[in-house]
Structures are given as C-alpha cells and as structure tokens.
Design a protein around this motif. Structure first.
Motif, PDB file in Angstrom:
ATOM      1  N   VAL A  76      -3.914   3.833  -1.028  1.00  0.00           N
ATOM      2  CA  VAL A  76      -2.501   3.614  -0.709  1.00  0.00           C
ATOM      3  C   VAL A  76      -1.614   4.374  -1.691  1.00  0.00           C
ATOM      4  O   VAL A  76      -0.611   4.984  -1.299  1.00  0.00           O
ATOM      5  N   ASN A  77      -1.978   4.346  -2.968  1.00  0.00           N
ATOM      6  CA  ASN A  77      -1.209   5.086  -3.967  1.00  0.00           C
ATOM      7  C   ASN A  77      -1.107   6.558  -3.597  1.00  0.00           C
ATOM      8  O   ASN A  77      -0.018   7.145  -3.541  1.00  0.00           O
TER       9      ASN A  77
ATOM     10  N   TYR B  56       3.433  12.235   2.547  1.00  0.00           N
ATOM     11  CA  TYR B  56       3.909  11.813   1.219  1.00  0.00           C
ATOM     12  C   TYR B  56       2.878  12.056   0.122  1.00  0.00           C
ATOM     13  O   TYR B  56       3.070  11.630  -1.015  1.00  0.00           O
TER      14      TYR B  56
ATOM     15  N   LEU C  18       5.013  -3.447  -3.761  1.00  0.00           N
ATOM     16  CA  LEU C  18       4.366  -2.747  -2.652  1.00  0.00           C
ATOM     17  C   LEU C  18       5.378  -2.007  -1.791  1.00  0.00           C
ATOM     18  O   LEU C  18       5.086  -0.938  -1.252  1.00  0.00           O
ATOM     19  N   THR C  19       6.572  -2.564  -1.648  1.00  0.00           N
ATOM     20  CA  THR C  19       7.618  -1.874  -0.908  1.00  0.00           C
ATOM     21  C   THR C  19       7.972  -0.558  -1.585  1.00  0.00           C
ATOM     22  O   THR C  19       8.188   0.466  -0.923  1.00  0.00           O
TER      23      THR C  19
ATOM     24  N   THR D 143       4.964   1.922  -0.872  1.00  0.00           N
ATOM     25  CA  THR D 143       4.930   2.486   0.478  1.00  0.00           C
ATOM     26  C   THR D 143       6.177   3.307   0.787  1.00  0.00           C
ATOM     27  O   THR D 143       6.163   4.137   1.698  1.00  0.00           O
TER      28      THR D 143
ATOM     29  N   ASN E 284       1.011   7.492  -0.425  1.00  0.00           N
ATOM     30  CA  ASN E 284       2.389   7.019  -0.292  1.00  0.00           C
ATOM     31  C   ASN E 284       3.322   7.387  -1.434  1.00  0.00           C
ATOM     32  O   ASN E 284       4.542   7.350  -1.254  1.00  0.00           O
ATOM     33  N   ASN E 285       2.787   7.679  -2.605  1.00  0.00           N
ATOM     34  CA  ASN E 285       3.667   8.054  -3.714  1.00  0.00           C
ATOM     35  C   ASN E 285       2.947   9.035  -4.634  1.00  0.00           C
ATOM     36  O   ASN E 285       1.725   9.164  -4.578  1.00  0.00           O
TER      37      ASN E 285
END
Length: 250
Positions: free
Chosen positions: A126-127, A170, A80-81, A84, A130-131
């Motif tokens: 979240v995906n 991001y 997870l780090t 994010t 963040n990336n």
C-alpha cells in the motif's frame, strides 16, 4: 572576546543524516514517516531547515513538534487516509532490494519454507502504490542489494509497470540511502543508479557491495557537505547523545 572552536569534519553517519534529510526536500506539507534512527534524524533536520512544512509523527497516534511534544491527534484511520491520498513520504528499511526497487522485509529463502522469517509484508504494498517511498540501508552489502528479491513486499518500478496504470499512477521511489551512498531510479528502465558516494567511499567499493550491475555516470559526485548550522543541529540538538554512530560506523 571568545571565539568558537572550528567544527570537526563531518562523519559518515552525519553524511547519511544529510542524505536522508534530502529525501524530504521540497515535499511541502506531508507526513514524514521515517523508520530507523538516522532517517528520523534526517526528517527532523529537514523540518528545522529547508522543509518546515513537514508533519512529524510519534509513530503511533500523534503529530509531534521538533522536541517530541504532541501537537495533534492522528488516529490510524486518518493516517491511512493520508497514505491512500499520497500525503505521506515514508522512508522504510529493506532486508533485500533489487535493481528496480522491489523490496523484501518478509522472508529470506523460498516463501513456502523460508530460511529466515522477517517482519512480514506489513503495509509495504500500500505504501509503494499510494505515496512516495524511499529506503534506508545502514549496511550496504550483496546480501541486501540483490539481483532478485526472495519475496516482493514493496513494489518496484518493473512490477508496477507490469500491473498497469492503476499501479503506476502514484508509484514513486525517490531515493535509496545506504552507508556507502545515495541511489535513485533514473537508470535504464527505471533501474537503480548511483547518484552520489559519501566522502571516503569509492565507486568500486559500491559496485563490489552490490549484487547487480548499477547504472553509474562517468563522474559520480560526493554526497553534499552539511553546513555548519546543520552539523550543529545534528550534534547539539537532534542527536546530542551520538546515537547515529550506533547505526553507522563513524
């Protein structure tokens, strides 16, 4: 002296492997998280050739080498780090995807009473915020490439922009690969654009299988040809059992 027999021409599944591998070109030392057989073969091919710094995972808690041997521990909190911090490039599937890259893997139909329940939203929001997130669709059709997704799981360009800088900082959707071609989001307003068609596919076929108007250049190229060494790796090392033909019709 013996000579090697000439390689058979590339098949549609092999062009798909090449197109998926290209998603990780130039990514450097990031975690490649492919979901699906052909994306997995693509990630392994990329690491063996033009993206040697990629990190590969077993999908759970280990970093693995090219042969699947565990090389390091990757507990979920560290995974997870990396997410994010933007140090992962995931290639997800999509039950539905629209012109701006909004993706649905949750349900078909109205959320309150869906006609079909799917995976759920999972980590898609979240995906995508963040990336980098690319997508793989093994069967291109108007049921998948839709005007408007029934529920937003992965966030597309229009919704990220509407949410403001905290969402766009991001957010990046490098490409979509299907069994018909490759797509990016360089069309008007970050809309989906046809970047290439796989050999044997026409632009009209892609348009007919898409539920919205695609941005299309005047001269659409073919997906790049694999080298002889890439074909050898796919056929003899990465997928000697020919599992790629089960995901995409050859």
């Amino acid at each position: 002296m013996t000579t090697r027999s000439p390689l058979l021409p590339p098949t549609r599944p092999e062009y798909c492997v090449i197109a998926c591998a290209e998603a990780w070109r130039g990514n450097g030392e990031v975690l490649a998280s492919p979901m699906g057989l052909i994306p997995s073969f693509g990630a392994r091919l990329a690491k063996r050739t033009f993206s040697p710094d990629l990190l590969l995972t077993d999908g759970e808690a280990m970093l693995v080498g090219l042969d699947g041997t565990a090389e390091g521990w990757l507990p979920y909190r560290r995974h997870l780090t990396m997410v994010t911090g933007g140090k992962r490039h995931v290639m997800m599937g999509a039950s539905q995807i629209d012109r701006f890259g909004n993706q649905n893997i949750s349900c078909i139909g109205d959320w309150a009473q869906p006609a079909r329940q799917l995976l759920g939203v999972r980590g898609a929001p979240v995906n995508t915020l963040n990336n980098p997130v690319s997508y793989w669709v093994p069967k291109h059709s108007t049921r998948v490439f839709v005007e408007r997704v029934d529920m937003v799981s992965g966030v597309g360009y229009d919704r990220a922009e509407a949410a403001g800088p905290s969402a766009t900082r991001y957010h990046r959707l490098p490409r979509v690969v299907s069994d018909l071609g490759v797509f990016d989001f360089t069309g008007p307003g970050h809309s989906m654009r046809l970047a290439s068609v796989h050999p044997g596919v026409t632009v009209d076929q892609v348009r007919e299988a898409t539920g919205f108007d695609l941005a299309v250049a005047d001269d659409v190229p073919f997906t790049r040809e694999p080298t002889d060494e890439e074909l050898r790796l796919i056929r003899e090392v990465i997928d000697p059992k020919g599992l790629r033909d089960r995901e995409v019709r050859g």
